[in-house]
Write a protein that holds these residues in place. Structure first.
Motif, mmCIF file in Angstrom:
data_model
loop_
_atom_site.group_PDB
_atom_site.id
_atom_site.type_symbol
_atom_site.label_atom_id
_atom_site.label_comp_id
_atom_site.label_asym_id
_atom_site.label_seq_id
_atom_site.Cartn_x
_atom_site.Cartn_y
_atom_site.Cartn_z
ATOM 1 N N ARG A 294 0.923 -1.329 0.044
ATOM 2 C CA ARG A 294 -0.092 0.057 0.045
ATOM 3 C C ARG A 294 0.850 1.190 -0.018
ATOM 4 N NH1 ARG A 294 -5.993 -0.430 1.968
ATOM 5 N NH2 ARG A 294 -6.160 -2.810 1.807
ATOM 6 N N GLY A 295 2.238 1.050 -0.145
ATOM 7 C CA GLY A 295 3.092 2.328 0.020
ATOM 8 C C GLY A 295 3.084 3.077 1.056
ATOM 9 N N ALA A 296 2.811 2.492 2.342
ATOM 10 C CA ALA A 296 2.630 3.592 3.504
ATOM 11 C C ALA A 296 4.145 3.556 3.994
ATOM 12 C CB ALA A 296 2.053 2.749 4.586
ATOM 13 N N SER A 297 4.388 4.862 4.513
ATOM 14 C CA SER A 297 5.519 5.278 5.161
ATOM 15 C C SER A 297 5.614 4.408 6.388
ATOM 16 C CB SER A 297 5.649 6.607 5.569
ATOM 17 O OG SER A 297 4.694 7.120 6.308
ATOM 18 N N PRO A 298 6.803 4.613 7.087
ATOM 19 C CA PRO A 298 6.858 3.836 8.475
ATOM 20 C C PRO A 298 5.873 4.352 9.480
ATOM 21 C CG PRO A 298 9.202 4.015 7.566
ATOM 22 C CD PRO A 298 8.194 4.817 6.642
ATOM 23 N N THR A 348 -9.870 -13.000 1.856
ATOM 24 C CA THR A 348 -10.296 -12.529 0.673
ATOM 25 C C THR A 348 -9.933 -11.177 0.322
ATOM 26 O OG1 THR A 348 -12.173 -11.448 1.964
ATOM 27 C CG2 THR A 348 -12.373 -13.851 0.857
ATOM 28 N N ILE A 349 -8.926 -10.431 0.867
ATOM 29 C CA ILE A 349 -8.331 -9.260 0.806
ATOM 30 C C ILE A 349 -7.786 -8.990 -0.622
ATOM 31 C CG2 ILE A 349 -5.851 -9.839 1.247
ATOM 32 C CD1 ILE A 349 -5.681 -7.174 3.030
ATOM 33 N N SER A 350 -7.954 -7.954 -1.054
ATOM 34 C CA SER A 350 -7.815 -7.531 -2.540
ATOM 35 C C SER A 350 -7.076 -6.173 -2.538
ATOM 36 C CB SER A 350 -8.595 -7.624 -3.322
ATOM 37 O OG SER A 350 -9.823 -6.499 -3.291
ATOM 38 N N PRO A 351 -6.599 -5.700 -3.553
ATOM 39 C CA PRO A 351 -6.367 -4.154 -3.653
ATOM 40 C C PRO A 351 -7.497 -2.949 -3.492
ATOM 41 C CG PRO A 351 -5.030 -5.499 -5.440
ATOM 42 C CD PRO A 351 -6.091 -6.194 -4.944
ATOM 43 N N ALA A 352 -8.801 -3.677 -3.763
ATOM 44 C CA ALA A 352 -9.704 -2.736 -3.500
ATOM 45 C C ALA A 352 -10.422 -2.833 -2.117
ATOM 46 C CB ALA A 352 -10.948 -3.397 -4.659
ATOM 47 N N THR A 353 -9.644 -3.733 -1.142
ATOM 48 C CA THR A 353 -10.221 -3.590 0.080
ATOM 49 C C THR A 353 -10.052 -2.309 0.630
ATOM 50 O OG1 THR A 353 -9.729 -6.222 0.225
ATOM 51 C CG2 THR A 353 -10.327 -5.050 2.223
ATOM 52 N N PRO A 354 -11.028 -1.712 1.205
ATOM 53 C CA PRO A 354 -10.618 -0.367 1.992
ATOM 54 C C PRO A 354 -10.139 -0.619 3.440
ATOM 55 C CG PRO A 354 -13.039 -0.955 2.367
ATOM 56 C CD PRO A 354 -12.549 -2.017 1.232
ATOM 57 N N TYR A 355 -9.199 0.285 3.751
ATOM 58 C CA TYR A 355 -8.460 0.147 5.077
ATOM 59 C C TYR A 355 -9.238 -0.208 6.350
ATOM 60 C CZ TYR A 355 -6.089 1.472 9.388
ATOM 61 O OH TYR A 355 -5.367 1.378 10.531
ATOM 62 N N TRP A 356 -10.574 0.531 6.506
ATOM 63 C CA TRP A 356 -11.473 0.160 7.561
ATOM 64 C C TRP A 356 -11.721 -1.197 7.821
ATOM 65 C CZ3 TRP A 356 -16.125 -1.902 7.537
ATOM 66 C CH2 TRP A 356 -16.880 -2.162 6.219
ATOM 67 N N GLN A 357 -11.831 -2.074 6.718
ATOM 68 C CA GLN A 357 -11.861 -3.321 6.973
ATOM 69 C C GLN A 357 -11.035 -4.176 7.398
ATOM 70 O OE1 GLN A 357 -13.648 -5.381 3.356
ATOM 71 N NE2 GLN A 357 -15.434 -3.821 3.036
#
Length: 473
Positions: A294-298, A348-357
């Motif tokens: 997801r490209g998050a920073s530390p 079932t996680i995918s690139p479309a899964t929102p973070y809140w889930q």
């Protein structure tokens, strides 16, 4: 606060200091993993060694440390472990290469192996009353869990502002303060210089765990059919057979096997293995997932992991309040099943899964984990008795750390073998959910059922006794 309450608080703080350092390392290392890979030019396999190398020596030396605590005293061994951990943390912060970091992490694990079982033994010794001890275990777990809760945020901030080396430097003040509080407020326990140590057995155990780690971690990179990986697997099997054969005939054993005759003790240790494999597998997984997929920073990754850890202290406090009303077995079954469902939902996680889930699943897992950990520890202490505190604490921690070792290695292998981060993460969550389900089944069979039989055995004689004769006076 009265003087007795103040001394009790100081004891809890002193004996939780080691766990706080270990807890901080467990979470901040996950946040710093991607940065360490980049700065030290490390592969995923080398990063897994940096995480699992610590767990390897930790798990391998725990039982030996328990024997040392009985031989020279739990407080002495606890202080030794804290000192080694502080020195190793400094060496980790100064490591110029991934290889030197791995070596320092191995030394850190050795220090943790010394202070972890001694900490629990000293806690049991300091609070002998079972009812008070159960409450203290909940509060003590809350202090420890707070370090897990703060770890991602603290780690993210420190990595982003001060560099990855700073995550190890934070152990220095915590360790030094813990050592001073221990010196002032924790009394010595009994020791016997004649307590034997099963040196050959412990050496065999170290070889077995090292070979198992090599096979699981190096398999994806070297290939499962390369010469070294099957050889390591063979060493694991042969070493295990030799260790079991030795344990059957030796006077001094590595494990106190007589304690395992109590189903609840065996169940607590099995649950500990599966729980640590799943929980620390998740920590290792999501720290890398948020940054690589997801490209998050530390810093952002540290904040996104918070739902998994932030609820742990609150759940620990909740356990302290409800432990007198509910048996440990049902609590373990319910919350292990809840954690399993949350993990399987993420398969079932995918690139479309929102973070809140993802955050919701992590929060549910964290809430459950905050109940599971103290309930498991309380089950072990009740089953073993305070007189077996040293041995029982070492056994439970050893099984839990072997679970952590296997869990992180398996997740690392899954991620390394997967074609992309999404597929690897989904497969890893499936494996984690299965581990939680295995723990729930174990808790039902070995803990809840024996608890119910014990309760019935206590109530039936009381209701079947004839009424006493009336007094003539």
């Amino acid at each position: 606060m009265s003087s007795d309450e103040e001394r009790s608080a100081m004891k809890i703080t002193a004996l939780a200091a080691g766990f706080v350092m270990a807890g901080l390392d467990a979470t901040v290392m996950q946040v710093a993993g991607a940065t360490i890979q980049e700065r030290l030019d490390a592969s995923l396999t080398q990063l897994t060694w940096a995480v699992d190398g610590y767990v390897l020596t930790f798990a391998a030396l725990l039982m030996l440390a328990g024997g040392l605590a009985g031989r020279i005293g739990a407080r002495t061994v606890y202080m030794w472990g804290m000192a080694i951990f502080v020195v190793a943390s400094l060496a980790s912060a100064l490591a110029p290469t991934i290889e030197s970091l791995i070596a320092a992490r191995l030394l850190q694990g050795a220090g943790a192996a010394l202070f972890m079982p001694s900490s629990l033994a000293l806690l049991v010794h300091a609070f002998p009353d079972p009812r008070e001890r159960t409450k203290v275990l909940g509060l003590w777990s809350a202090v420890v869990s707070s370090s897990l809760a703060l770890g991602p945020t603290v780690g993210g901030i420190m990595v982003s502002t001060l560099g990855w080396q700073s995550i190890f430097l934070i152990n220095l003040p915590v360790g030094l303060i813990g050592m001073e509080l221990t010196r002032r407020f924790v009394s010595r326990t009994g020791a016997s210089r004649e307590t034997p140590l099963a040196i050959s057995g412990h050496a065999t155990l170290i070889v077995v765990l090292a070979a198992l780690s090599f096979a699981l971690i190096e398999g994806p990179q070297r290939g499962w059919t390369s010469a070294t990986v099957p050889a390591a697997a063979a060493v694991t099997v042969i070493g295990t057979v030799l260790l079991l054969a030795r344990e059957r005939h030796a006077r001094t054993t590595v494990m106190p096997w007589t304690l395992f005759r109590e189903p609840r003790f065996a169940g607590a240790n099995a649950v500990g293995f599966f729980f640590n494999a799943a929980f620390y597998g998740v920590l290792f997984l999501v720290g890398l997932y948020f940054q690589h997929a997801r490209g998050a920073s530390p810093l952002r990754a540290g904040l996104e992991i918070l739902p998994l850890t932030a609820f742990l202290p609150l759940s620990n406090i909740t356990f302290a309040r409800i432990s007198a009303r509910f048996a440990n077995g049902p609590l373990l079954i319910i919350f292990l099943f809840v954690a399993a469902m949350a993990s399987l939902a993420m398969a079932t996680i995918s690139p479309a899964t929102p973070y809140w889930q993802v955050a919701l699943a992590l929060a549910v897992t964290g809430i459950a984990g905050g109940i599971i950990s103290p309930a498991m520890t309380a089950t072990m202490v009740d089953a073993a008795g305070s007189e077996n505190g040293n041995a029982a604490g070492a056994v439970l921690n050893a099984n839990r750390q072997v679970g952590t070792l296997v869990g992180i290695a398996v997740i690392g292998a899954v991620l390394a073998a997967a074609p992309d981060w999404t597929t690897g993460t989904a497969t890893a969550f499936l494996a984690i959910g299965i581990a939680y389900l295995a723990a729930a089944v174990t808790a039902w069979h070995l803990i809840a059922r024996p608890e119910r039989r014990a309760t019935l055995a206590q109530t039936i004689p009381a209701t079947s006794q004839p009424a006493p004769p009336l007094s003539r006076h």
